[in-house]
Design a protein around this motif. Structure first.
Motif, PDB file in Angstrom:
ATOM      1  N   MET A  18       0.800  -1.221   0.000  1.00  0.00           N
ATOM      2  CA  MET A  18       0.000   0.000   0.000  1.00  0.00           C
ATOM      3  C   MET A  18       0.838   1.278   0.000  1.00  0.00           C
ATOM      4  SD  MET A  18      -2.834  -1.297  -0.422  1.00  0.00           S
ATOM      5  CE  MET A  18      -3.778   0.225  -0.404  1.00  0.00           C
ATOM      6  N   GLY A  19       2.169   1.162  -0.248  1.00  0.00           N
ATOM      7  CA  GLY A  19       2.977   2.369  -0.360  1.00  0.00           C
ATOM      8  C   GLY A  19       2.537   3.216  -1.540  1.00  0.00           C
ATOM      9  N   GLY A  20       2.177   2.546  -2.632  1.00  0.00           N
ATOM     10  CA  GLY A  20       1.513   3.171  -3.753  1.00  0.00           C
ATOM     11  C   GLY A  20       2.248   4.319  -4.412  1.00  0.00           C
ATOM     12  N   VAL A  21       1.435   5.282  -4.866  1.00  0.00           N
ATOM     13  CA  VAL A  21       1.933   6.371  -5.678  1.00  0.00           C
ATOM     14  C   VAL A  21       2.941   7.230  -4.909  1.00  0.00           C
ATOM     15  CG1 VAL A  21       1.273   8.401  -7.003  1.00  0.00           C
ATOM     16  CG2 VAL A  21      -0.190   6.377  -7.034  1.00  0.00           C
ATOM     17  N   ALA A  22       2.695   7.488  -3.649  1.00  0.00           N
ATOM     18  CA  ALA A  22       3.612   8.317  -2.867  1.00  0.00           C
ATOM     19  C   ALA A  22       4.988   7.672  -2.775  1.00  0.00           C
ATOM     20  CB  ALA A  22       3.041   8.563  -1.479  1.00  0.00           C
ATOM     21  N   LEU A  23       5.029   6.360  -2.596  1.00  0.00           N
ATOM     22  CA  LEU A  23       6.303   5.655  -2.519  1.00  0.00           C
ATOM     23  C   LEU A  23       7.020   5.703  -3.863  1.00  0.00           C
ATOM     24  CD1 LEU A  23       8.300   3.929  -0.944  1.00  0.00           C
ATOM     25  CD2 LEU A  23       6.922   1.915  -1.525  1.00  0.00           C
ATOM     26  N   LEU A  24       6.287   5.511  -4.955  1.00  0.00           N
ATOM     27  CA  LEU A  24       6.894   5.621  -6.276  1.00  0.00           C
ATOM     28  C   LEU A  24       7.448   7.026  -6.493  1.00  0.00           C
ATOM     29  CD1 LEU A  24       7.549   4.439  -9.056  1.00  0.00           C
ATOM     30  CD2 LEU A  24       5.246   5.104  -9.790  1.00  0.00           C
ATOM     31  N   TRP A 141       1.029   9.155 -12.635  1.00  0.00           N
ATOM     32  CA  TRP A 141       0.459   8.329 -11.577  1.00  0.00           C
ATOM     33  C   TRP A 141      -0.354   9.142 -10.574  1.00  0.00           C
ATOM     34  CZ3 TRP A 141      -0.602   3.477 -11.625  1.00  0.00           C
ATOM     35  CH2 TRP A 141       0.104   2.639 -12.498  1.00  0.00           C
ATOM     36  N   ALA A 142      -0.089  10.436 -10.477  1.00  0.00           N
ATOM     37  CA  ALA A 142      -0.929  11.277  -9.603  1.00  0.00           C
ATOM     38  C   ALA A 142      -2.367  11.277 -10.088  1.00  0.00           C
ATOM     39  CB  ALA A 142      -0.385  12.697  -9.569  1.00  0.00           C
ATOM     40  N   ASN A 143      -2.564  11.124 -11.395  1.00  0.00           N
ATOM     41  CA  ASN A 143      -3.911  11.093 -11.969  1.00  0.00           C
ATOM     42  C   ASN A 143      -4.481   9.691 -12.048  1.00  0.00           C
ATOM     43  OD1 ASN A 143      -3.891  13.904 -12.450  1.00  0.00           O
ATOM     44  ND2 ASN A 143      -2.750  13.609 -14.362  1.00  0.00           N
ATOM     45  N   ALA A 144      -3.686   8.686 -11.659  1.00  0.00           N
ATOM     46  CA  ALA A 144      -4.138   7.299 -11.800  1.00  0.00           C
ATOM     47  C   ALA A 144      -4.034   6.530 -10.491  1.00  0.00           C
ATOM     48  CB  ALA A 144      -3.306   6.601 -12.879  1.00  0.00           C
ATOM     49  N   ARG A 145      -3.965   7.257  -9.371  1.00  0.00           N
ATOM     50  CA  ARG A 145      -3.686   6.598  -8.092  1.00  0.00           C
ATOM     51  C   ARG A 145      -4.777   5.619  -7.670  1.00  0.00           C
ATOM     52  NH1 ARG A 145      -1.841   9.430  -4.206  1.00  0.00           N
ATOM     53  NH2 ARG A 145      -1.136  11.213  -5.420  1.00  0.00           N
ATOM     54  N   ASP A 146      -6.005   5.794  -8.146  1.00  0.00           N
ATOM     55  CA  ASP A 146      -7.093   4.892  -7.757  1.00  0.00           C
ATOM     56  C   ASP A 146      -7.440   3.893  -8.851  1.00  0.00           C
ATOM     57  OD1 ASP A 146      -7.449   6.214  -5.272  1.00  0.00           O
ATOM     58  OD2 ASP A 146      -8.626   7.780  -6.264  1.00  0.00           O
ATOM     59  N   CYS A 154      -4.153  -9.324 -16.257  1.00  0.00           N
ATOM     60  CA  CYS A 154      -4.369  -9.540 -14.822  1.00  0.00           C
ATOM     61  C   CYS A 154      -4.617  -8.188 -14.151  1.00  0.00           C
ATOM     62  CB  CYS A 154      -3.150 -10.204 -14.210  1.00  0.00           C
ATOM     63  SG  CYS A 154      -3.246 -10.428 -12.415  1.00  0.00           S
ATOM     64  N   PRO A 155      -5.760  -7.993 -13.501  1.00  0.00           N
ATOM     65  CA  PRO A 155      -6.038  -6.700 -12.865  1.00  0.00           C
ATOM     66  C   PRO A 155      -5.243  -6.519 -11.575  1.00  0.00           C
ATOM     67  CG  PRO A 155      -7.834  -8.225 -12.444  1.00  0.00           C
ATOM     68  CD  PRO A 155      -6.887  -8.939 -13.365  1.00  0.00           C
ATOM     69  N   LEU A 156      -4.517  -5.424 -11.493  1.00  0.00           N
ATOM     70  CA  LEU A 156      -3.734  -5.091 -10.309  1.00  0.00           C
ATOM     71  C   LEU A 156      -4.091  -3.677  -9.879  1.00  0.00           C
ATOM     72  CD1 LEU A 156      -0.188  -6.345 -11.425  1.00  0.00           C
ATOM     73  CD2 LEU A 156      -1.859  -7.589 -10.048  1.00  0.00           C
ATOM     74  N   THR A 157      -4.053  -3.423  -8.590  1.00  0.00           N
ATOM     75  CA  THR A 157      -4.307  -2.067  -8.118  1.00  0.00           C
ATOM     76  C   THR A 157      -3.125  -1.173  -8.478  1.00  0.00           C
ATOM     77  OG1 THR A 157      -3.285  -2.396  -5.951  1.00  0.00           O
ATOM     78  CG2 THR A 157      -5.632  -2.970  -6.169  1.00  0.00           C
ATOM     79  N   ALA A 158      -3.400   0.122  -8.569  1.00  0.00           N
ATOM     80  CA  ALA A 158      -2.328   1.077  -8.826  1.00  0.00           C
ATOM     81  C   ALA A 158      -1.262   0.990  -7.740  1.00  0.00           C
ATOM     82  CB  ALA A 158      -2.901   2.486  -8.901  1.00  0.00           C
ATOM     83  N   ALA A 159      -1.685   0.749  -6.489  1.00  0.00           N
ATOM     84  CA  ALA A 159      -0.722   0.654  -5.392  1.00  0.00           C
ATOM     85  C   ALA A 159       0.256  -0.495  -5.612  1.00  0.00           C
ATOM     86  CB  ALA A 159      -1.452   0.472  -4.063  1.00  0.00           C
ATOM     87  N   MET A 160      -0.239  -1.623  -6.106  1.00  0.00           N
ATOM     88  CA  MET A 160       0.638  -2.764  -6.340  1.00  0.00           C
ATOM     89  C   MET A 160       1.626  -2.476  -7.463  1.00  0.00           C
ATOM     90  SD  MET A 160      -2.039  -5.946  -5.963  1.00  0.00           S
ATOM     91  CE  MET A 160      -0.780  -7.197  -6.169  1.00  0.00           C
TER      92      MET A 160
END
Length: 242
Positions: A18-24, A141-146, A154-160
């Motif tokens: 769950m580090g997600g966009v901020a971690l990237l 990714w700021a516009n695609a965080r959700d 294979c569907p993956l969340t943006a966070a993954m």
């Protein structure tokens, strides 16, 4: 034995994906600093990635940035058969359940143009283009965080997707800095977040095809050193030809 996931102060299990966009974003900031260290004389130097010089490593980084940009912009990245690199590993997005590969081919020197011709300034124009691509990822990714991203169907969340991207971007940025002869430590809090992600996404089944075998570290080793060693890198690697 794999470590248990970290827990929050409330005692609930924290999902390291769950580090997600901020971690990237923090990984890209670190990478930008490392890319600024590259000089023309560095491009033929060895790197901590076996069999790769810095030129090939930067081409691989471009592939990674391209895949991440396409995932953010279009919500999907096509599955393409793995293509071996100098470390005998494809450019892969790996989860505990599935491994999917997003790449445009093997590293090719001189093929780093990102949507336009190379300026006459030489090979470092490629590095500048790579830095521009890294910066654009922050906005994409700021516009695609959700978003839910389809990677090879294979569907993956943006966070993954961002979490795996953060590991790839950070570790290769460290490779770049070391190849250029600089000690540019991975920020300790970020390394601590990336370590459980690396352990989640890089499993024993991925070795030695996608990742080198892990190296031993001292019990008191830093999070950075444990992260690098887990992904098969010597945390104290030095270019002995300097």
């Amino acid at each position: 034995m794999r470590e248990s996931p970290p827990t929050t102060n409330a005692g609930t299990t924290a999902d390291p994906r769950m580090g997600g966009v901020a971690l990237l974003g923090r990984a890209i900031d670190y990478a930008l600093g490392c890319l600024r260290l590259v000089t023309p004389g560095d491009l033929d130097r060895p790197t901590p990635c076996d069999d790769w010089d810095l030129r090939a490593l930067l081409a691989h980084a471009n592939d990674s940035f391209t895949a991440l940009a396409e995932a953010a912009a279009f919500g999907h990245v096509a599955l393409i058969p793995p293509i071996s690199d100098g470390h005998n590993k494809p450019n892969a997005i790996t989860t505990a359940e599935t491994t999917v590969t997003a790449t445009h081919g093997p590293p090719v020197a001189g093929d780093w143009t990102l949507g336009g011709p190379v300026v006459d300034g030489g090979e470092l124009d490629h590095v500048l283009s790579l830095r521009d691509r890294a910066t654009s990822l922050l906005h994409a990714w700021a516009n695609a965080r959700d978003a839910i991203v389809s990677v090879g169907g294979c569907p993956l969340t943006a966070a993954m997707v961002c979490g795996v991207g953060a590991v790839e971007v950070t570790v290769h940025a460290w490779d770049v800095a070391r190849s250029c002869g600089h000690h540019t430590p991975i920020p300790a809090p970020m390394a601590a977040e990336l370590l459980p992600l690396a352990r989640l996404f890089a499993t024993d089944a991925d070795r030695p095809a996608r990742f080198a075998l892990p190296l031993d570290t001292a019990p008191q080793a830093s999070a950075q050193d444990r992260l690098l060693a887990y992904l098969g890198r010597d945390p104290h690697w030095t270019d002995n030809s300097r």
